[in-house]
Scaffold this motif. Structure first.
Motif, mmCIF file in Angstrom:
data_model
loop_
_atom_site.group_PDB
_atom_site.id
_atom_site.type_symbol
_atom_site.label_atom_id
_atom_site.label_comp_id
_atom_site.label_asym_id
_atom_site.label_seq_id
_atom_site.Cartn_x
_atom_site.Cartn_y
_atom_site.Cartn_z
ATOM 1 N N ALA A 168 0.828 -1.211 0.000
ATOM 2 C CA ALA A 168 0.000 0.000 0.000
ATOM 3 C C ALA A 168 0.856 1.251 0.000
ATOM 4 C CB ALA A 168 -0.929 -0.012 1.221
ATOM 5 N N SER A 171 2.627 1.639 -3.536
ATOM 6 C CA SER A 171 1.725 1.934 -4.652
ATOM 7 C C SER A 171 0.967 3.251 -4.472
ATOM 8 C CB SER A 171 0.709 0.802 -4.805
ATOM 9 O OG SER A 171 -0.176 0.765 -3.692
ATOM 10 N N GLU A 173 -1.695 3.405 -2.769
ATOM 11 C CA GLU A 173 -3.098 3.002 -2.764
ATOM 12 C C GLU A 173 -3.776 3.302 -1.428
ATOM 13 O OE1 GLU A 173 -5.625 -0.920 -4.248
ATOM 14 O OE2 GLU A 173 -3.538 -1.126 -3.632
ATOM 15 N N ARG A 177 -7.877 0.634 1.232
ATOM 16 C CA ARG A 177 -8.182 0.160 -0.114
ATOM 17 C C ARG A 177 -7.357 -1.072 -0.468
ATOM 18 N NH1 ARG A 177 -7.885 4.603 -4.757
ATOM 19 N NH2 ARG A 177 -9.348 5.560 -3.286
ATOM 20 N N ALA A 178 -6.068 -1.052 -0.136
ATOM 21 C CA ALA A 178 -5.190 -2.172 -0.478
ATOM 22 C C ALA A 178 -5.571 -3.429 0.291
ATOM 23 C CB ALA A 178 -3.737 -1.804 -0.194
ATOM 24 N N TRP A 200 -14.306 -2.401 -0.516
ATOM 25 C CA TRP A 200 -13.564 -2.305 -1.785
ATOM 26 C C TRP A 200 -14.458 -2.724 -2.950
ATOM 27 C CZ3 TRP A 200 -11.883 -5.689 -5.631
ATOM 28 C CH2 TRP A 200 -10.941 -5.138 -6.520
#
Length: 334
Positions: A168, A171, A173, A177-178, A200
């Motif tokens: 996470a 990225s 992200e 979310r990850a 998600w």
């Protein structure tokens, strides 16, 4: 040095003091008013109805006394219904105890029915969510495990979550979310009960607000503190974006977080106010077993200073009773 009797001054009480209370006050001149004209807070139409065998929840809900906390809860349900109709955000923040008391299905249902449009929790929340999805069990017996030196050292919990935190962070992200994506894509036997996976899948923002050192994952050699901090900061920025849109009629509810989430919310609010955002129609609510200082000031008092209507509600009680009651009331309202 002893005091001699000659140095003592014995004062006799004055005649006025002796007269105090000598004559009782005469009540014959008091003004009386008819009971029908006296202002009264309780009337027959506000009283609760008697319970009936086999009654529906709607009958139960409508039969509650329209007094104090019931009146507040009904008003909160109205505000939530208004927010839902007008597409205003509803942010539900929670402490991990909410998951530990068996309420995941209720929160998932509220997301699916669009009663809740964003979720935010502390680091322990994601731990319990993962363990339910992966193993179907959570909430370690701390006293027993601490005594034998194994408290907090569950292998899978740390290895999965610490690896996902690194992903996470790299990225961009974000944690919520990850982790939600990873659980959703997994073969975990109970992933349908994961708040993060369902959020998600539904596109509902869910954020994790880590406090380094507070959770068991930080005890493991696989932990990267910088990764948790960086990914959690991304979640905080996303939360601040959600908070920005609450002021025109949104609702924020805090379930069981005494310190962390009230503080996180206040900072997200402060950033938006610094940027000129106004919050004239914000509604806030706090649910917990006792009312803590930070929840009182950071959820109920400070954020609603701009509002001209009753906008802050506190409900004291057990999560496993209050959250199902609220959820069912929302479902019944449409």
């Amino acid at each position: 040095m002893p005091v001699s009797a000659k140095t003592l001054s014995l004062r006799k009480p004055s005649k006025a003091r002796l007269d105090i209370g000598k004559t009782p006050l005469d009540f014959n001149s008091v003004r009386l008013v008819p009971l029908a004209r006296r202002p009264s807070k309780i009337r027959l139409d506000l009283l609760g109805r008697e319970p009936k065998r086999g009654a529906s929840f709607r009958n139960f809900w409508q039969g509650l006394p329209d007094i104090l906390a019931v009146r507040d809860l009904r008003l909160l349900v109205e505000r939530l219904a208004q927010a839902r109709r007008k597409k205003h955000p509803v942010l539900l923040m929670f402490g991990a105890h909410v998951i530990k008391t068996g309420l995941s299905r209720y929160l998932i249902s509220l997301m699916e029915r669009e009663w809740v449009t964003a979720l935010a929790c502390n680091g322990a929340g994601v731990i319990h969510d993962f363990e339910i999805a992966y193993a179907g069990r959570t909430s370690e017996d701390v006293a027993v495990a601490l005594k034998n030196g194994t408290f907090g050292f569950a292998r899978e919990t740390a290895e999965y979550l610490n690896a996902w935190a690194k992903e996470a962070a790299s990225s961009g992200e974000g944690l919520g979310r990850a982790i939600g994506r990873r659980i959703s894509e997994s073969q975990f036997p109970n992933k349908s009960l994961s708040l993060f996976a369902r959020a998600w899948e539904l596109g509902v923002p869910i954020s994790v607000h880590a406090a380094i050192g507070t959770d068991i994952i930080y005890q493991h050699p696989s932990c990267d503190g910088a990764a948790w901090g960086g990914a959690s900061f991304q979640d905080f920025r996303r939360l601040a974006e959600i908070v920005r849109d609450l002021g025109s009629g949104g609702v924020v509810m805090n379930f069981g977080s005494a310190v962390l989430m009230p503080e996180v919310f206040l900072k997200a609010l402060a950033i938006n106010k610094n940027l000129g955002v106004k919050f004239p129609n914000l509604t806030t609510a706090n649910f917990d077993m006792i009312l803590h200082y930070r929840a009182r000031v950071n959820i109920l008092e400070r954020p609603t200073q701009e509002t001209s209507r009753r906008s802050a509600f506190n409900f004291t009680g057990h999560h496993e009773i209050l959250l199902p009651l609220l959820a069912q009331a929302l479902v019944e309202s449409g």
